[in-house]
Design a protein around this motif. Structure first.
Motif, PDB file in Angstrom:
ATOM      1  N   ASP A  22       0.809  -1.224   0.000  1.00 14.44           N
ATOM      2  CA  ASP A  22       0.000   0.000   0.000  1.00 14.44           C
ATOM      3  C   ASP A  22       0.844   1.276   0.000  1.00 14.44           C
ATOM      4  N   ARG A  23       2.156   1.137   0.171  1.00 15.16           N
ATOM      5  CA  ARG A  23       3.037   2.312   0.174  1.00 15.16           C
ATOM      6  C   ARG A  23       3.893   2.428  -1.089  1.00 15.16           C
ATOM      7  N   LEU A  24       3.846   1.418  -1.945  1.00 15.76           N
ATOM      8  CA  LEU A  24       4.682   1.424  -3.154  1.00 15.76           C
ATOM      9  C   LEU A  24       4.327   2.570  -4.091  1.00 15.76           C
ATOM     10  N   ILE A  25       5.370   3.193  -4.636  1.00 14.48           N
ATOM     11  CA  ILE A  25       5.226   4.232  -5.654  1.00 14.48           C
ATOM     12  C   ILE A  25       5.766   3.699  -6.977  1.00 14.48           C
ATOM     13  N   ARG A  26       6.950   3.064  -6.917  1.00 14.39           N
ATOM     14  CA  ARG A  26       7.589   2.530  -8.116  1.00 14.39           C
ATOM     15  C   ARG A  26       8.391   1.291  -7.751  1.00 14.39           C
ATOM     16  N   GLY A  27       8.208   0.231  -8.529  1.00 14.29           N
ATOM     17  CA  GLY A  27       8.948  -1.008  -8.301  1.00 14.29           C
ATOM     18  C   GLY A  27       8.446  -1.738  -7.067  1.00 14.29           C
ATOM     19  N   ASN A  28       9.192  -2.770  -6.694  1.00 15.09           N
ATOM     20  CA  ASN A  28       8.947  -3.528  -5.466  1.00 15.09           C
ATOM     21  C   ASN A  28      10.314  -3.981  -4.966  1.00 15.09           C
ATOM     22  N   PRO A  29      11.150  -3.023  -4.535  1.00  8.75           N
ATOM     23  CA  PRO A  29      12.554  -3.319  -4.267  1.00  8.75           C
ATOM     24  C   PRO A  29      12.790  -4.258  -3.085  1.00  8.75           C
ATOM     25  N   ALA A  30      13.739  -5.166  -3.288  1.00  6.28           N
ATOM     26  CA  ALA A  30      14.199  -6.035  -2.203  1.00  6.28           C
ATOM     27  C   ALA A  30      15.119  -5.226  -1.302  1.00  6.28           C
ATOM     28  N   ARG A  31      14.923  -5.395   0.014  1.00  8.04           N
ATOM     29  CA  ARG A  31      15.735  -4.688   1.000  1.00  8.04           C
ATOM     30  C   ARG A  31      16.359  -5.714   1.935  1.00  8.04           C
ATOM     31  N   LEU A  32      17.569  -5.428   2.401  1.00  3.55           N
ATOM     32  CA  LEU A  32      18.263  -6.285   3.359  1.00  3.55           C
ATOM     33  C   LEU A  32      18.713  -5.444   4.540  1.00  3.55           C
ATOM     34  N   THR A  33      18.483  -5.960   5.749  1.00  5.14           N
ATOM     35  CA  THR A  33      18.901  -5.260   6.970  1.00  5.14           C
ATOM     36  C   THR A  33      19.781  -6.169   7.800  1.00  5.14           C
ATOM     37  N   TRP A  34      20.988  -5.690   8.083  1.00  2.00           N
ATOM     38  CA  TRP A  34      21.904  -6.364   8.996  1.00  2.00           C
ATOM     39  C   TRP A  34      21.834  -5.595  10.316  1.00  2.00           C
ATOM     40  N   THR A  35      21.083  -6.074  11.280  1.00  2.00           N
ATOM     41  CA  THR A  35      21.000  -5.407  12.574  1.00  2.00           C
ATOM     42  C   THR A  35      22.210  -5.845  13.389  1.00  2.00           C
ATOM     43  N   LEU A  36      23.065  -4.882  13.703  1.00  2.00           N
ATOM     44  CA  LEU A  36      24.329  -5.170  14.385  1.00  2.00           C
ATOM     45  C   LEU A  36      24.301  -4.779  15.856  1.00  2.00           C
ATOM     46  N   HIS A  37      23.294  -3.984  16.240  1.00  2.00           N
ATOM     47  CA  HIS A  37      23.177  -3.580  17.639  1.00  2.00           C
ATOM     48  C   HIS A  37      21.720  -3.296  17.957  1.00  2.00           C
ATOM     49  N   GLU A  38      21.266  -3.777  19.103  1.00  2.00           N
ATOM     50  CA  GLU A  38      19.966  -3.412  19.653  1.00  2.00           C
ATOM     51  C   GLU A  38      20.168  -3.154  21.136  1.00  2.00           C
ATOM     52  N   SER A  39      19.711  -1.999  21.607  1.00  2.00           N
ATOM     53  CA  SER A  39      19.869  -1.668  23.026  1.00  2.00           C
ATOM     54  C   SER A  39      18.974  -2.580  23.865  1.00  2.00           C
ATOM     55  N   ALA A  40      19.357  -2.750  25.113  1.00  2.00           N
ATOM     56  CA  ALA A  40      18.613  -3.619  26.026  1.00  2.00           C
ATOM     57  C   ALA A  40      17.166  -3.165  26.197  1.00  2.00           C
ATOM     58  N   ASP A  41      16.916  -1.848  26.109  1.00  2.00           N
ATOM     59  CA  ASP A  41      15.554  -1.350  26.278  1.00  2.00           C
ATOM     60  C   ASP A  41      14.758  -1.324  24.973  1.00  2.00           C
ATOM     61  N   GLY A  42      15.389  -1.733  23.871  1.00  2.00           N
ATOM     62  CA  GLY A  42      14.705  -1.789  22.586  1.00  2.00           C
ATOM     63  C   GLY A  42      14.529  -0.458  21.891  1.00  2.00           C
ATOM     64  N   GLN A  43      15.065   0.600  22.455  1.00  2.00           N
ATOM     65  CA  GLN A  43      14.856   1.932  21.880  1.00  2.00           C
ATOM     66  C   GLN A  43      15.824   2.286  20.757  1.00  2.00           C
ATOM     67  N   THR A  44      16.981   1.650  20.701  1.00  2.00           N
ATOM     68  CA  THR A  44      17.985   2.012  19.718  1.00  2.00           C
ATOM     69  C   THR A  44      18.448   0.770  18.974  1.00  2.00           C
ATOM     70  N   SER A  45      18.527   0.891  17.652  1.00  2.00           N
ATOM     71  CA  SER A  45      19.099  -0.179  16.842  1.00  2.00           C
ATOM     72  C   SER A  45      20.038   0.456  15.819  1.00  2.00           C
ATOM     73  N   ALA A  46      21.018  -0.320  15.397  1.00  2.00           N
ATOM     74  CA  ALA A  46      21.988   0.182  14.430  1.00  2.00           C
ATOM     75  C   ALA A  46      22.451  -0.968  13.556  1.00  2.00           C
ATOM     76  N   GLY A  47      22.860  -0.630  12.349  1.00  2.00           N
ATOM     77  CA  GLY A  47      23.346  -1.670  11.459  1.00  2.00           C
ATOM     78  C   GLY A  47      23.584  -1.151  10.063  1.00  2.00           C
ATOM     79  N   ILE A  48      23.414  -2.046   9.101  1.00  2.00           N
ATOM     80  CA  ILE A  48      23.620  -1.742   7.689  1.00  2.00           C
ATOM     81  C   ILE A  48      22.339  -2.111   6.949  1.00  2.00           C
ATOM     82  N   TRP A  49      21.961  -1.277   6.001  1.00  2.00           N
ATOM     83  CA  TRP A  49      20.746  -1.501   5.218  1.00  2.00           C
ATOM     84  C   TRP A  49      21.104  -1.364   3.752  1.00  2.00           C
ATOM     85  N   ALA A  50      20.571  -2.250   2.914  1.00  2.00           N
ATOM     86  CA  ALA A  50      20.810  -2.200   1.470  1.00  2.00           C
ATOM     87  C   ALA A  50      19.485  -2.355   0.748  1.00  2.00           C
ATOM     88  N   CYS A  51      19.381  -1.733  -0.428  1.00  2.00           N
ATOM     89  CA  CYS A  51      18.129  -1.783  -1.177  1.00  2.00           C
ATOM     90  C   CYS A  51      18.401  -1.565  -2.657  1.00  2.00           C
TER      91      CYS A  51
END
Length: 122
Positions: A22-51
């Motif tokens: 329902d949010r697509l504008i153009r294409g249907n791109p594949a995305r990859l997320t490498w989550t490398l860090h998540e804080s203990a409280d779940g508020q912060t995450s960090a990593g690498i994203w590709a699309c």
């Protein structure tokens, strides 16, 4: 004791996804997320994203924001009024809390990200 996170190979297995239909504008791109860090409280995450190229609408909640740094490729982020900014290798930016608009991958992109979600504990 907390440990330091180092973004280095080998990376963990990425999580694949695609934009919501329902949010697509153009294409249907594949995305990859490498989550490398998540804080203990779940508020912060960090990593690498590709699309791969494509475009979709985004709507950040009032308590969630993202800092990113483009490693390769090119993206364009536009607000609902049409004001747009492009980011390429070496560029960084923040998608602020409450932001609505579009996210377009012009050239296959890979970026570092840090997401802060203040509502994650609720």
């Amino acid at each position: 004791m907390p440990t330091l996170t180092h973004f280095a190979d080998p990376l963990p297995t990425p999580t694949p996804d695609r934009p919501r239909p329902d949010r697509l504008i153009r294409g249907n791109p594949a995305r990859l997320t490498w989550t490398l860090h998540e804080s203990a409280d779940g508020q912060t995450s960090a990593g690498i994203w590709a699309c791969e190229p494509g475009a979709w609408r985004i709507a950040f909640p009032a308590d969630k924001e993202e800092y990113f740094h483009v490693l390769e490729g090119r993206i364009r982020i536009a607000d609902t009024a049409g004001a747009a900014r492009e980011f390429g290798p070496g560029d960084a930016g923040v998608i602020p809390a409450g932001f609505e608009g579009s996210f377009e991958v012009l050239e296959a992109v890979r970026k570092h990200f840090v997401v802060v979600d203040r509502d994650a504990r609720k």
